[in-house]
Design a protein around this motif. Structure first.
Motif, PDB file in Angstrom:
ATOM      1  N   LEU A 190     -24.730  66.629  26.517  1.00 51.56           N
ATOM      2  CA  LEU A 190     -23.863  67.380  27.447  1.00 51.56           C
ATOM      3  C   LEU A 190     -23.161  66.664  28.504  1.00 51.56           C
ATOM      4  O   LEU A 190     -22.063  67.011  29.203  1.00 51.56           O
ATOM      5  N   TRP A 239     -18.634  71.347  23.032  1.00 49.75           N
ATOM      6  CA  TRP A 239     -19.262  71.657  24.345  1.00 49.75           C
ATOM      7  C   TRP A 239     -18.221  71.194  25.300  1.00 49.75           C
ATOM      8  O   TRP A 239     -17.309  70.391  25.105  1.00 49.75           O
ATOM      9  N   GLU A 240     -18.403  71.490  26.683  1.00 52.90           N
ATOM     10  CA  GLU A 240     -17.678  71.115  27.743  1.00 52.90           C
ATOM     11  C   GLU A 240     -18.751  70.184  28.317  1.00 52.90           C
ATOM     12  O   GLU A 240     -19.731  70.360  28.737  1.00 52.90           O
TER      13      GLU A 240
END
Length: 188
Positions: free
Chosen positions: A115, A184-185
């Motif tokens: 992430l 995802w960010e």
């Protein structure tokens, strides 16, 4: 100081080498490389080998057999396995074979932190890893050592299977990123 009776891959390997025959540390390191065991046991630093030998000696699992003196080489201490060392090696081997242990390799730790970067950055890194694994398929698993029985090469066989499975998994994750099924960010 570390527990002198604590098992480790390097400690078990030292005991197994001395089960084969009495050796000095340089001879141990040479055999580890010759037999390809340096692919599964970290012997990159000779200091680690010496610390392990000291720990096994303190625990009474190995002992000094003799000190060799030769004009061509520095003084060499030859170690041998004790009866307690032989029993301990068998116990450690049985436990390491039978009981999965929680290990903490780098790659899963890095995966747990994806992430931090973007999917594109992750994809690029995973692609490089998969390509590296693919290249290693063409390299020999162990140095040539003649006609060895399969049991002597099981660790290489295991590593090859794990490497191939990891590469297939990496390619599937890369495909999922490419297809937008995994996204995802990145954390800021």
């Amino acid at each position: 100081m570390a527990d002198p009776t604590r098992s480790s891959p390097l400690a078990l390997t030292v005991l197994s080498l001395l089960h084969y025959k009495p050796l000095h540390p340089y001879g141990m390191q040479r055999l580890l490389k010759q037999w390809g065991k340096d692919q599964v046991v970290n012997v990159g630093q000779r200091a680690g080998l010496y610390r392990t030998i000291d720990r096994l000696t303190a625990a009474g699992l190995i002992r000094v057999r003799e000190t060799e003196r030769d004009q061509a080489y520095p003084e060499r201490t030859v170690y041998e396995l004790t009866a307690e060392g032989r029993r301990t090696a068998r116990d450690w081997l049985d436990r390491m074979l039978a009981e999965p242990k929680q290990e903490f390799p780098e790659f899963p730790a890095a995966l747990s932190l994806l992430l931090m970067i973007s999917p594109a950055e992750a994809r690029a890194a995973l692609e490089r890893r998969a390509d590296h694994l693919a290249r290693t398929r063409t390299e020999p698993d162990v140095p040539p050592a003649g006609d060895l029985p399969r049991v002597s090469l099981l660790e290489s066989e295991y590593l090859r299977v794990v490497r191939d499975a990891e590469e297939r998994w990496l390619r599937s994750v890369i495909d999922d990123i490419d297809a937008g099924r995994l996204t995802w960010e990145p954390a800021q």
